[in-house]
Design an enzyme around this catalytic site. Structure first.
Site, PDB file in Angstrom:
ATOM      1  CG  HIS A 138      -7.006  40.457 -63.233  1.00  0.00           C
ATOM      2  ND1 HIS A 138      -7.385  39.172 -63.553  1.00  0.00           N
ATOM      3  CD2 HIS A 138      -5.859  40.311 -62.505  1.00  0.00           C
ATOM      4  CE1 HIS A 138      -6.542  38.309 -63.018  1.00  0.00           C
ATOM      5  NE2 HIS A 138      -5.591  38.979 -62.392  1.00  0.00           N
TER       6      HIS A 138
ATOM      7  CG  HIS B 286      -2.238  40.522 -62.105  1.00  0.00           C
ATOM      8  ND1 HIS B 286      -2.807  39.963 -60.986  1.00  0.00           N
ATOM      9  CD2 HIS B 286      -1.765  41.731 -61.709  1.00  0.00           C
ATOM     10  CE1 HIS B 286      -2.680  40.787 -59.957  1.00  0.00           C
ATOM     11  NE2 HIS B 286      -2.051  41.874 -60.380  1.00  0.00           N
TER      12      HIS B 286
ATOM     13  CG  ASP C  38      -1.158  35.352 -64.189  1.00  0.00           C
ATOM     14  OD1 ASP C  38      -1.231  36.555 -63.865  1.00  0.00           O
ATOM     15  OD2 ASP C  38      -1.793  34.460 -63.594  1.00  0.00           O
ATOM     16  CG  HIS C  39      -4.978  36.689 -65.672  1.00  0.00           C
ATOM     17  ND1 HIS C  39      -6.052  35.900 -65.322  1.00  0.00           N
ATOM     18  CD2 HIS C  39      -4.074  36.550 -64.669  1.00  0.00           C
ATOM     19  CE1 HIS C  39      -5.809  35.317 -64.159  1.00  0.00           C
ATOM     20  NE2 HIS C  39      -4.610  35.696 -63.740  1.00  0.00           N
TER      21      HIS C  39
ATOM     22  CG  HIS D  98      -6.499  39.413 -57.732  1.00  0.00           C
ATOM     23  ND1 HIS D  98      -5.503  38.813 -56.999  1.00  0.00           N
ATOM     24  CD2 HIS D  98      -6.099  39.343 -59.033  1.00  0.00           C
ATOM     25  CE1 HIS D  98      -4.545  38.394 -57.826  1.00  0.00           C
ATOM     26  NE2 HIS D  98      -4.870  38.707 -59.056  1.00  0.00           N
TER      27      HIS D  98
ATOM     28  CG  ASP E  15      -6.090  35.530 -60.742  1.00  0.00           C
ATOM     29  OD1 ASP E  15      -6.439  34.481 -61.303  1.00  0.00           O
ATOM     30  OD2 ASP E  15      -4.967  36.052 -60.880  1.00  0.00           O
TER      31      ASP E  15
ATOM     32  CG  HIS F 154      -4.267  30.886 -60.953  1.00  0.00           C
ATOM     33  ND1 HIS F 154      -2.975  30.820 -61.404  1.00  0.00           N
ATOM     34  CD2 HIS F 154      -4.657  32.166 -61.120  1.00  0.00           C
ATOM     35  CE1 HIS F 154      -2.582  32.023 -61.825  1.00  0.00           C
ATOM     36  NE2 HIS F 154      -3.598  32.866 -61.662  1.00  0.00           N
TER      37      HIS F 154
HETATM   38 FE    FE Z   1      -3.479  35.045 -62.109  1.00  0.00          FE
HETATM   39 ZN    ZN Z   2      -4.069  38.012 -61.051  1.00  0.00          ZN
END
Ligand code: FE
Ligand code: ZN
Length: 287
Positions: A76, A78, A80-81, A135, A160, A198
């Site tokens: 996805h 975001h 942090d990905h 999410h 996530d 995570h």
């Molecule tokens: Fe994340």
């Molecule tokens: Zn995320």
């Protein structure tokens, strides 16, 4: 953990039953609590990584293991990905980046939809693509029904969406969407290894205990997770069987979870998605 036997001298407590890590999948820790998963090919020469939010730890891991980067799987949008995609491209120009149909994510070479199947040459694996909105709306999950080699257990990279003991926050999707997405994942074989993105397990289980305070399975798992964390080891992967037994977001059809959600909401809840929405709201406000 009170009456557990002494740990072996290697200091490594066991993972929950059925969730020992796959020998060809390595954890690359990133940021505070992200895992970037690295799947090594059958020859031990190339790797595929999932959700590289940061390039530096990925490059370090590839160099340490003398691996070339063949492919990236994205779940996805975001940061942090996907934050490491550009720097990885500069370093490994021949890599192929696979991800969801979201034009907002730059650097994706091939975009995938539910029902598609991605075969990774030389890795002894193909991935079925699931669309799992909740999410985010673009969220997909990568499911390998079988890996070739000594360890053939199914593997799920779910970003996530499904966490060990929890699920992602509903930033973009609805409880109805998340319930459908989690139901799809919960229906996978029990021995499927759940590789989420995570290390949230301990805090997820603390919340789960509020929902099901009398669950013996949950108490056992909390002890296992505490031992893993004390040994500085990842609590991921989990397995679908463990999640079905202990994750409140997969247990919205269980009377104990329904009663707890209705007590929290102080009103009757008509359907499973509403239960999930209430439990999600409860967890959001419990932090
Ligand atoms: Fe994340
Ligand atoms: Zn995320």
């Amino acid at each position: 953990m009170s009456e557990s036997p002494a740990l072996p001298l290697t200091g490594a407590p066991d993972h929950p039953e059925g969730a020992a890590p796959h020998p060809r999948i390595l954890a690359i820790p990133a940021f505070q609590d992200n895992y970037i998963w690295m799947l090594v090919d059958q020859a031990g020469r190339r790797a595929a990584v999932v959700d590289p939010g940061d390039a530096a730890p990925v490059i370090d891991a590839l160099q340490a293991h003398h691996l070339d980067l063949a492919a990236v799987l994205v779940t996805h949008h975001h940061a942090d990905h996907v934050g490491g995609l550009a720097a990885l491209r500069a370093r490994y120009p021949a890599m192929t980046v696979h991800g969801p149909h979201n034009p907002a994510i730059a650097g994706i070479d091939r975009r995938w939809r539910a029902g598609d199947s991605l075969a990774l040459d030389g890795f002894g694996v193909h991935f079925d693509v699931f669309e799992v909105p909740g999410h985010t709306l673009d969220h997909i999950a990568w499911y390998a029904p079988r890996l070739t080699g000594d360890d053939t257990r199914p593997v799920l990279f779910c970003g996530d969406t499904l966490f060990a003991g929890g699920c992602g926050r509903l930033f973009e999707g609805t409880p109805v969407q998340m319930h459908a997405s989690l139901s799809r994942l919960a229906a996978l074989p029990g021995d499927t290894l759940v590789y989420c993105a995570h290390e949230y397990t301990a805090s997820n289980l603390r919340f789960a205990r509020k929902v099901e305070p009398n669950s013996a399975a949950l108490a056992r798992r909390e002890a296992e997770v505490a031992a893993l964390r004390a040994a500085h080891r990842p609590t991921v992967p989990s397995s679908i069987a463990v999640e079905r037994a202990t994750n409140p977001f997969l247990r919205v059809n269980h009377p104990d979870v329904q009663h707890a959600a209705q007590a929290y909401s102080d009103r009757p809840l008509e359907d499973a998605a509403s239960i999930l929405g209430a439990v999600r709201h409860w967890k959001d406000s419990a932090r």
